[in-house]
Design an enzyme around this catalytic site. Structure first.
Site, short mmCIF file in Angstrom:
data_model
loop_
_atom_site.label_atom_id
_atom_site.label_comp_id
_atom_site.label_asym_id
_atom_site.label_seq_id
_atom_site.Cartn_x
_atom_site.Cartn_y
_atom_site.Cartn_z
N ASP A 270 58.89 33.92 60.71
CA ASP A 270 59.27 33.38 59.40
C ASP A 270 58.93 34.35 58.26
O ASP A 270 58.16 35.29 58.45
CB ASP A 270 58.49 32.08 59.11
CG ASP A 270 58.94 30.93 60.02
OD1 ASP A 270 59.70 31.18 60.95
OD2 ASP A 270 58.49 29.79 59.77
N HIS A 411 54.86 35.29 61.77
CA HIS A 411 55.41 35.81 60.52
C HIS A 411 55.49 37.33 60.61
O HIS A 411 54.47 37.97 60.88
CB HIS A 411 54.51 35.40 59.33
CG HIS A 411 54.39 33.92 59.20
ND1 HIS A 411 53.52 33.16 59.96
CD2 HIS A 411 55.06 33.03 58.41
CE1 HIS A 411 53.66 31.88 59.64
NE2 HIS A 411 54.60 31.77 58.72
ZN ZN Z 1 57.19 30.20 55.77
#
Ligand code: ZN
Length: 461
Positions: A270, A411
């Site tokens: 993400d 991430h």
């Molecule tokens: Zn996020």
């Protein structure tokens, strides 16, 4: 006036009339001949018998293979039909009509046959047969021969066809069953056997019953060149009108055969892209692993090349909204901007809008789902990578919790996350895992997702 003069005058009139009649007849015959002239290289036959009528037309193409195929197919149809008629001796004669239409584009000749036969019952039986060949090389062609090898053109055509068939239906004020349309436009060569290219694009013919009920008839859709040029071989690309060309990026066709018998893991990143993403992509390519990127719309313009690489290397590019706000707290207009802003940014660089979304913080409710009309993907393995920034911890969390069908949250903003994930891939590969995108996971598990649900992991159907 004496009678001699009258006779002479009469003779003149008769002669003149005769000449006039001859000229007119000649002209009429000439024009009739012109308009009823049978096409060069065409065969026509009509039969009216007690038990059947048949009307058959087919071209003589001078391509030996094509002519032989056409002749054989027609012979077989005729034979079967005549035999049936003779056997059944119907009160109302059976009917067979075989006609065709031709299209030419560049050196390719497209011949589309339609066979209608009536042998009792409720309606005509209809069969389509298509033949394609290159007039210069005489080679026969199939759908796949027009597209770039190794590219995922079938999925692209499938998505576009589905969209356009549904548009066609709504334009006609009809409602087609979406599942039916989905089956008829599914990504298989078999669904796109009847088509032709022309100066506007690619037209696909769906015979009656293919994408909707018999009563809805044949459905033809046209995909403009702007939407498919990037998947077509260079020599078949066409002119794009009003500058609506999709970016020249294409997805590879991934053969999922290698995942057979393996456990599946969907690793997701993400908040990116970031400067770490390129290295991640390099390594994933070496490891034959694919992942899902939930990118932020507001980062797209800074990382156009990276996002294109993600897409072109077979990863899934999905949406993490435009600016990472908690969607639960947004009024409708702002919510709309968060969702479509991101989708538009992605579509701009890939030519395709994402259909999967991960709401920031996993905050989601029914209002958001129905407004986004995308598939909501959450996770079941949280590496807490943004907090720990420690590649060993990231690695351990993934390896310790991995299960078939799991979705891992990471991430790509952090080098430690990238590093931990890559090491986990190596270890889990040895334990029989394959690394797939969310979309591949869904396909391999045979699941059809619901836009009003959220998914944290994927079990078997
Ligand atoms: Zn996020």
């Amino acid at each position: 006036m004496n009678s001699k003069k009258i006779r002479l005058k009469t003779a003149k009139i008769v002669l003149l009339t005769l000449v006039l009649v001859l000229v007119i007849t000649g002209a009429v015959l000439f024009f009739l001949k012109g308009s009823s002239k049978v096409k060069v290289g065409e065969h026509n036959e009509i039969k009216t018998e007690k038990y059947f009528l048949s009307k058959i037309a087919y071209p003589i193409t001078k391509n030996k293979t094509v002519d032989a195929m056409i002749a054989t197919s027609i012979q077989n149809t005729k034979k079967e039909f005549y035999q049936k008629a003779k056997k059944d001796k119907p009160k109302e004669p059976y009917e067979l009509t075989i006609s065709y239409v031709e299209f030419k584009y560049k050196d390719i000749r497209f011949i589309e046959f339609t066979e209608y036969s009536y042998t009792g019952g409720n309606h005509y039986k209809r069969e389509e047969r298509s033949y394609y060949f290159n007039e210069k090389t005489q080679e026969m062609m199939q759908f796949k021969d027009f597209f770039l090898e190794g590219k995922d053109y079938l999925n692209e055509i499938s998505n576009l066809s589905k969209e356009k068939v549904l548009q066609y239906a709504s334009l006609k004020g009809k409602t087609f069953d979406e599942a039916w349309v989905g089956r008829g436009t599914d990504a298989s060569e078999e669904n796109f056997k009847h088509f032709y290219l022309h100066d506007k694009g690619l037209t696909i013919i769906f015979p009656p019953y293919k994408v909707s009920s018999w009563a809805d008839g044949e459905v033809r859709i046209t995909i403009p060149f702007g939407e498919i040029n990037r998947y077509l071989k260079e020599e078949y690309r066409g002119k794009v009108e009003d500058g609506n060309e999709r970016p020249n990026v294409t997805r590879p066709k991934i053969d999922l055969g290698y995942t057979k018998g393996k456990k599946l893991l969907a690793i997701t990143f993400d908040d990116g892209p970031s400067q770490n993403t390129k290295h991640l992509l390099d390594e994933l390519q070496k490891k034959n692993a694919r992942v899902t990127f939930f990118v932020l719309g507001n980062r797209v313009s800074s990382y156009v090349d990276t996002i294109r690489r993600e897409y072109e290397e077979g990863h899934l590019v999905a949406s993490h909204t435009y600016s990472h706000l908690n969607l639960l707290k947004l009024p409708d207009a702002a919510l709309e901007r968060e969702i479509t802003g991101s989708s538009d940014a992605i579509k701009n660089v890939l030519g395709e809008a994402p259909i999967y979304i991960r709401p920031p913080y996993g905050s989601i409710n029914d209002r958001i789902k129905s407004q986004s009309s995308m598939y909501t993907i959450l996770w079941n393995i949280d590496t807490q990578d943004w907090k720990n920034r420690n590649s060993d911890m990231v690695y351990q969390t993934i390896v310790n919790n991995a299960k078939d069908g799991s979705v891992v949250l990471l991430h790509d903003l952090y080098a430690s996350s990238v590093d931990g994930a890559l090491r986990a891939i190596d270890t889990l590969k040895e334990q029989g895992y394959a690394f797939v995108t969310i979309e591949e996971m869904r396909t391999l598990k045979g699941l059809s997702l619901d836009k009003m649900k959220s998914y944290t992991s994927f079990g078997n159907k």
